[in-house]
Design a protein around this motif. Structure first.
Motif, PDB file in Angstrom:
ATOM      1  N   SER A   1      -0.732   8.822  -0.084  1.00 47.57           N
ATOM      2  CA  SER A   1      -0.252  10.171   0.173  1.00 47.57           C
ATOM      3  C   SER A   1      -0.809  10.637   1.511  1.00 47.57           C
ATOM      4  CB  SER A   1      -0.663  11.122  -0.948  1.00 47.57           C
ATOM      5  OG  SER A   1      -2.027  11.029  -1.233  1.00 47.57           O
TER       6      SER A   1
ATOM      7  N   THR B   1       8.862  -2.541   3.888  1.00 44.56           N
ATOM      8  CA  THR B   1       9.361  -1.280   3.328  1.00 44.56           C
ATOM      9  C   THR B   1       8.900  -0.088   4.146  1.00 44.56           C
ATOM     10  OG1 THR B   1       7.428  -1.175   1.914  1.00 44.56           O
ATOM     11  CG2 THR B   1       9.398  -2.190   0.998  1.00 44.56           C
TER      12      THR B   1
ATOM     13  N   ASN C   1       8.446   3.076   5.860  1.00 42.98           N
ATOM     14  CA  ASN C   1       9.235   4.299   5.823  1.00 42.98           C
ATOM     15  C   ASN C   1       9.052   5.131   7.089  1.00 42.98           C
ATOM     16  OD1 ASN C   1       6.609   5.006   5.198  1.00 42.98           O
ATOM     17  ND2 ASN C   1       7.209   6.759   3.966  1.00 42.98           N
TER      18      ASN C   1
ATOM     19  N   GLN D   1       0.833  -1.205   0.000  1.00 38.52           N
ATOM     20  CA  GLN D   1       0.000   0.000   0.000  1.00 38.52           C
ATOM     21  C   GLN D   1       0.864   1.250   0.000  1.00 38.52           C
ATOM     22  OE1 GLN D   1      -3.564   0.406   2.509  1.00 38.52           O
ATOM     23  NE2 GLN D   1      -2.644   2.267   3.330  1.00 38.52           N
ATOM     24  N   TYR D   2       0.493   2.174  -0.849  1.00 43.10           N
ATOM     25  CA  TYR D   2       1.084   3.521  -0.845  1.00 43.10           C
ATOM     26  C   TYR D   2      -0.054   4.504  -0.629  1.00 43.10           C
ATOM     27  CZ  TYR D   2       2.708   8.011  -2.550  1.00 43.10           C
ATOM     28  OH  TYR D   2       2.995   9.342  -2.653  1.00 43.10           O
TER      29      TYR D   2
ATOM     30  N   PRO E   1       3.933  11.069   2.557  1.00 44.16           N
ATOM     31  CA  PRO E   1       3.349   9.800   2.097  1.00 44.16           C
ATOM     32  C   PRO E   1       3.913   8.615   2.888  1.00 44.16           C
ATOM     33  CG  PRO E   1       4.099  11.123   0.252  1.00 44.16           C
ATOM     34  CD  PRO E   1       4.634  11.770   1.483  1.00 44.16           C
ATOM     35  N   SER E   2       3.152   7.559   2.928  1.00 47.80           N
ATOM     36  CA  SER E   2       3.619   6.346   3.602  1.00 47.80           C
ATOM     37  C   SER E   2       3.399   5.148   2.696  1.00 47.80           C
ATOM     38  CB  SER E   2       2.854   6.138   4.915  1.00 47.80           C
ATOM     39  OG  SER E   2       1.487   5.902   4.652  1.00 47.80           O
ATOM     40  N   TRP E   3       4.184   4.141   2.908  1.00 49.81           N
ATOM     41  CA  TRP E   3       3.992   2.919   2.135  1.00 49.81           C
ATOM     42  C   TRP E   3       4.524   1.745   2.937  1.00 49.81           C
ATOM     43  CZ3 TRP E   3       7.349   6.834   0.796  1.00 49.81           C
ATOM     44  CH2 TRP E   3       8.698   6.543   0.873  1.00 49.81           C
TER      45      TRP E   3
END
Lengths: 922, 312
Positions: free
Chosen positions: A819, A884, A886, A816-817, A855-857
């Motif tokens: 903003s 991943t 962040n 999932q990404y 943003p997060s992912w």
């Protein structure tokens, strides 16, 4: 002579129908699916009279069903429990066809055409789910058991739905632009939405879930009415095979690299260290299912015990969650016409150290006990293969009990320590709580207790009449239902010793400067009861004028009343929810769908809104402390030093002409299978929510920007009088556009990638948000919502079963990404009548326009290994979540932003964690 | 009317309709007007030269209230109706239906300026320093008693104290191009001069409940000299001669609590009952509406002139 001939059986049937319709009630969500088989010859001509037999490896409740195809060559098998089925179609002078792997999803009709060739013998055909469901007009997904097992998206239904496009947030997700408390939650067809908060109210064993239907729009009246989405969970029912499942899993989020403290150049702490953060979850689950009598009676019993220790950075003690979920369900179909289901679920849970604040000492932590039960009795009467009556009675109780955390002599735990002469697990009901200010700690005791019971009694019945032909060769699936609900909310709350103290550090965070600041004497415990009731009905039709066009239309009528603790009806009304949605397969190839429609949904309110004018309220006196008057010997605790006397009565009022908030929804969907089993899709939905429950202040007059009070319309300018309203200004606009590609499960793998654009703005994200509390601030109310306006989101899910027979290996993923959410900064207001917990509550720009989160992912991966063992199968799984990661902030300390212009991250994405699981099935 | 005309008309009409809450609530707008005399005063320069200055910085906060009516005889000016008089010689309170301000008393980040500044009166921070230092001959000083000589110093004091980064967040000076002329200047203050030499400002009564009670008030008290009904009354709290302090401001224990280093004071804010007891706060030098405006509907856009100077 008047001669009347009576058929006692017919009279009984109609009498029962009438009774059921009268007593019926709430949402009538689907818990089953259907299969529509069309038998044709090689020239695509129907074969009337073809014999079609339904079967399943797990068994068919009620026994194998045999039907003859009608003049259109069609047979419909309805009220099927979710799972996989097989169909045998035979006809003299034709080869028989045996179709296997036909998947039935809840709320869906699986259409399958079988082509019989001339000749003899039997052909076996493995059916693959179609990439485009050309009949469905609703927006959403069905998360199958295979999906839930293979895609690493958590081990709760609240987490699993996060994989669907348009779902954001946490444990109480925001769905399709609605607020976290505007969804409808359903368990095996019964509404389990909390009647007070509008949130979910039940936890249960994840392994016992058969399917989850996530509806984000375009759903029909039988699913109820809400401003958000519908989360319809259907549990396993068992089968003819005795199955035993024992699993255990352990999740650890402490092994991943920790973050150090982060400081600004001038030494200000921006984020605390991650080294003291605790994150461990362990769960043990058992499930037994199987036949009591083959094809006649099935039973399933499951249990999940789950414990988690999760602590925020810098907090002395972790949140200790201890949940026990028990579920039992029996399904009995003694004769073909009648199916009975009895269901009970319980989820007693204890949460210690629930206050995860760095400024709370262990002895001032709280314990929250919660849980309850859902019990359900259901009778499905199959009057004919196409006509059924589904009647259900549900009783639900949920409770939440909050008080100070018990003490322990085990000092290693770091929990509230017992005094030497104190009994283990003692709770302090006498000492007043001490609240720390200016960097001081909350100490002595939690000081607040709260006992809350919520009851729901509901009865509903639904009449389904399917495959009704009209004179124009169209086909109708009619459904009618009625339901009645009674909800009750009992509450008792108070303060230990009817007092609450406030301490202050004269110098910020310097414990040597701690002094008593002031304290309150508060009136005794509050008890109150509020009640509400609903009587609802719906009628709907799934109309197929021609084979490639489906028009789903209908309406529901909701009559409701929600009262305050005086028994006064605060929210009441009768509202209609008409809906019409259509799906068209323009090329008649089952590969293309154009769908569009409109629906009206209503928000019939919750107790937290109805209680706005409840009379029960605290009265209080405030006494000045040593910090102000210099005396430390208690001599100040007299009426001479009393500073303030709060009113005991609740001064809130309600406008006379309240109406029911409404949501108008428009949908447009395009889907096309571009290559075998792969479809591209574009879904656009808009939702316009109007007349939301809000309140304004009737008596306080503010200056031009609302930063201070300059007068009162009546009486005391320090005491605001709030008025509940439903103004047009209280609104919300939502647009969601999904673009994606879907690969249905075939050739051992499945995948779905969706890009979602959303815009969510308005003046009221949630009920009674307070947007209109200060009149001059209305000019800045409208803007993007800090909790749902995620502009760009990409979600990708999938799994792949590796071709390593006989040992099956599987890889699953969830990426999932997103903003960032909007962030707004609130500014210092000179004064607000009634106070509001600090006075940084002034907008000087439209909401949500200050800045945005970064943003997060994340990426979750899961590897599963199945090993065949004697009499069963072992499965091991390793899941790594947030690979991943962040470390994007998930929320920030708003006080730091408002007062210091610092984006101080209070919380970040969950840490990288692994989950080890083991499961044994036979 | 063709169907192509009719359809949009119908749509527009329907779009303008909505649920009737049974409450008449509108954002009611209007203008306040001040004669030049209200912002004109004689001053003596450092060199002893007398002059007369007309300057919007002499306009304090304007308080506007809508009352059930006004009457004569309570004060030397028309005054809102008051409640019962329980103590002889002491008027009862008055309770307006609503109200607002034009310009707000604003905390200006140094103790010296407590209760002396009104928003929307100063073009920039230099104008503040200049006004007190050069016009009033009472320079702005910091917490150590040192004179603040530049606007930048004062601006930075606000930025540091309030943890903000723009004038728009301080909201004391002109910070946005309201009139769209491409520059942020005098034309963007609350009050701007008109062609007839008077100064006017717009106001909004946000989300105002409207009541047409004129008939009821006439029935209760029918004096022809009074204004009955939903009546707009207002006054301008003129800064005190010399100090510039505002009589409606509570600077004792109210407003922003400055508590850093050797600073400990409150930034001040209006008293909470300014509109409930205007006579208590209206003082010599203030300007009051001599002809309060009686509304006939919620759509009225009144022009209220504060044309009565209080001289005693």
């Amino acid at each position: 002579m008047l001669l009347i001939r009576c058929n006692p059986r017919a009279i009984l049937r109609w009498f029962a129908t009438a009774i059921a319709l009268w007593i019926a009630v709430p949402a009538f969500a689907q818990t089953t699916g259907a299969i529509r088989i069309t038998v044709v010859d090689p020239d695509d001509l129907p074969i009337p009279g073809a014999e079609v037999t339904l079967g399943s490896d797990a068994g068919v409740m009620g026994g194998a069903q045999v039907r003859s195809a009608d003049d259109n060559g069609q047979v419909v098998f309805s009220a099927l429990l979710p799972g996989y089925y097989s169909v045998d179609a035979t006809k003299a002078e034709f080869q028989g066809v045996r179709a296997t792997g036909i998947q039935v999803n809840i709320g869906r009709e699986t259409a399958q055409t079988l082509v019989l060739l001339p000749g003899s013998g039997t052909v076996v055909e493995v059916i693959v789910k179609k990439a485009v469901d050309v009949n469905s007009t609703s927006k959403g997904e069905v998360l199958t058991r295979e999906f839930l097992q293979r895609v690493p998206a958590g081990r709760s239904y609240q987490q699993a739905v996060q994989t669907a496009a348009g779902v954001t947030g946490g444990g109480n997700p925001s769905m399709a632009g609605g607020a976290y408390n505007e969804n409808t939650y359903m368990l095996d067809g019964a509404t389990i939405t909390d009647p007070v908060t509008g949130t979910f109210s039940v936890n249960f064993n994840f392994d016992a879930i058969a399917q989850i239907e996530v509806l984000l729009g375009g759903y029909m009246p039988e699913y109820g009415t809400s401003a958000g989405g519908v989360l319809n969970v259907v549990t396993e029912s068992g089968g003819n095979n005795l199955e035993f499942n024992l699993s255990a899993y352990y999740e650890n989020g402490q092994w991943s690299p920790k973050i150090d403290e982060r400081y600004t150049a001038d030494g200000f702490l921006l984020a605390p260290t991650g080294f003291d953060q605790e994150f461990q979850v362990i769960g043990i689950s058992g499930l037994v299912s199987g036949p009591i009598v083959r094809d006649k009676a099935w039973l399933i019993v499951s249990y999940l015990g789950e414990r988690s220790l999760i602590g925020f950075s810098g907090v002395a003690v972790p949140r200790d969650y201890d949940g026990n979920y028990v579920l039992a369900k029996a399904t009995v179909q003694p004769v073909e016409e009648h199916r009975f289901t009895a269901f009970i679920q319980m989820d007693p849970t204890v949460i210690d150290n629930n206050t995860q604040s760095v400024f709370t000492r262990p002895e001032a932590q709280d314990r929250q006990a919660q849980g309850g039960f859902v019990s359900q009795g259901r009778w499905q009467w199959f009057l004919s293969p196409d006509t059924s009556l589904d009647t259900m009675v549900v009783v639900q109780k949920t409770y939440i009990e909050v008080a100070t955390v018990p003490c322990t002599h085990d000092r290693d735990l770091g929990y509230s320590p017992c005094a030497p002469d104190e009994i283990e697990n003692s709770q302090d009901w006498e000492s007043p709580g001490h609240v720390g200010l200016n960097g001081a700690f909350d100490t002595v005791n939690y000081g607040i207790y709260y006992f809350d019971d919520r009851y729901r009694y509901q009865a509903s019945t639904k009449l389904s009449v399917l495959s009704v032909k009209d004179p124009f060769e169209g086909s109708h699936d009619f459904k009618f239902g009625v339901e009645g609900v009674q909800v009750v909310w009992d509450q008792l709350q108070g303060y230990s010793s009817n007092s609450l103290y406030y301490d202050i550090n004269q110098t910020f965070s310097d414990p040597n400067s701690l002094e008593g600041y002031f304290w309150f004497e508060i009136t005794g415990p509050i008890t109150f009861r509020t009640t509400g009731s609903q009587f609802n009905a719906f009628a709907q039709d799934s109309y197929k004028p021609v084979s490639n066009l489906t028009i789903n239309y209908g309406s529901r009528i909701d009559n409701f009343v929600m009262r305050n603790d005086l028994g006064e009806p605060v929210l009441d009304g009768t509202v209609f929810g008409p809906r019409i949605f259509a799906a068209w397969d323009p090329f008649k190839d089952q590969k293309t769908k154009v769908a569009a429609g409109y629906g009206r949904f209503n928000d019939t309110g919750t107790f937290d809104v109805a209680s706005f004018t409840s009379a029960a309220s605290y009265g209080s006196k405030m006494f000045l402390g040593e910090n102000i008057l210099g005396a430390v010997d208690g001599s100040l605790n007299t009426a001479d030093y009393m500073y303030d006397l709060g009113p005991r009565e609740n001064t809130n009022i309600s406008a006379e002409n309240l109406r029911t908030p409404q949501v108008d929804e428009l949908l447009l969907s395009l889907e096309r299978e571009v290559i075998s089993d792969v479809a591209l899709f574009s879904n656009v939905s808009t939702k316009f929510t109007r007349y939301m429950y809000e309140y304004d202040t009737t008596n306080i007059i503010y200056d031009s920007d609302g930063s201070t009070v300059i007068g009162s319309r009546n009486d005391d300018p320090n005491v605001p009088i709030y008025r509940l309203r439903t103004p047009l200004l209280a609104k919300r606009d939502y647009v969601q556009w999904d673009l994606g590609i879907r690969k249905v499960e075939s050739r051992r793998w499945y995948s779905n990638v969706t890009y979602t654009y959303t815009h969510s703005s308005g003046s009221s994200q949630v009920r009674t948000s307070g947007s209109f509390r200060r009149d001059p601030q209305t000019q800045y109310n409208y803007g993007p919502f800090p909790s749902t306006d995620l502009t760009h989101v990409v979600k990708a899910t999938g799994y792949w079963d590796l071709p390593t027979d006989p040992w099956t290996q599987s890889i699953g993923w969830f990426f999932q990404y997103a903003s960032g959410y909007p962030i707004e900064r609130l500014y210092y207001a000179e004064y607000e009548a009634g106070g509001d917990g600090g006075f940084y509550n002034l907008r000087i720009q439209p909401r949500g326009t200050y800045t945005r989160y970064t943003p997060s992912w994340f990426l979750n991966l899961q590897f599963q290994q199945q090993v065949n063992v004697r009499k069963g199968r072992l499965q091991f799984s390793l899941e790594i979540d947030n690979i991943t990661n962040n470390q994007a902030p998930s929320y920030f300390n708003s006080s730091s932003l408002y007062t210091e212009n610092r984006l101080f991250a209070n919380g970040r994405q969950q840490p990288r964690s692994f989950i080890l699981g083991a499961e044994y099935n036979f | 009317m063709s169907r192509y005309t009719l359809i949009p008309v119908v749509v527009a009409t329907l779009a303008g309709c909505h649920w009737d809450e049974g409450l008449v609530i509108e954002n009611m707008v209007g203008t306040v007007v001040l004669a030049p005399e209200a912002l004109t005063r004689p001053f003596v320069s450092e060199e002893g030269v007398e002059s007369t200055i007309t300057d919007p910085r002499l306009i304090g906060p304007v308080y506007l209230g809508v009352y059930s009516g006004v009457t004569a005889g309570i004060e030397p000016y028309l005054y809102p109706y008051v409640g019962p008089q329980f103590v002889e010689g002491v008027s009862g309170d008055t309770y307006p239906y609503g109200g607002t301000t034009v310009g707000d008393i604003r905390y200006a980040c140094v103790e010296f300026l407590t209760c002396k500044l009104t928003s929307g009166r100063f073009v920039d921070f230099d104008a503040i320093v200049d006004w007190f230092g050069n016009t009033l001959q009472d320079p702005v000083v910091d917490q150590f008693g040192n004179e603040i000589e530049t606007g930048d110093f004062l601006r930075q004091a606000c930025y540091d104290l309030l943890e903000i980064t723009s004038d728009a967040e301080v909201r004391i000076t002109a910070y946005e191009d309201r009139n769209g002329d491409g520059a942020v200047d005098e034309g963007d203050l609350d009050f701007v001069v008109r062609e007839d030499g008077k100064w006017e400002a717009e106001f909004t009564l946000w989300q105002q409940d409207y009541f047409d009670n004129s008939a009821k008030v006439e029935e209760d008290d029918g004096s022809e000299d009074e204004i009955h009904g939903f009546t707009l009354f207002g006054w301008m709290d003129a800064p005190a001669v010399g100090s510039g302090e505002l009589s409606t401001c509570n600077g004792e224990v109210a407003g922003f609590n400055e508590n850093t280093y050797n600073n400990y004071f409150y930034g001040g804010r209006p008293y909470l009952d300014v509109l409930n007891d205007p006579g208590f706060y209206i003082s010599t030098g203030d300007w009051v509406s001599g002809e309060p405006y009686q509304y006939e509907s919620e759509w009225d856009t009144p022009e209220l002139e504060l044309n009565f100077e209080v001289t005693e």
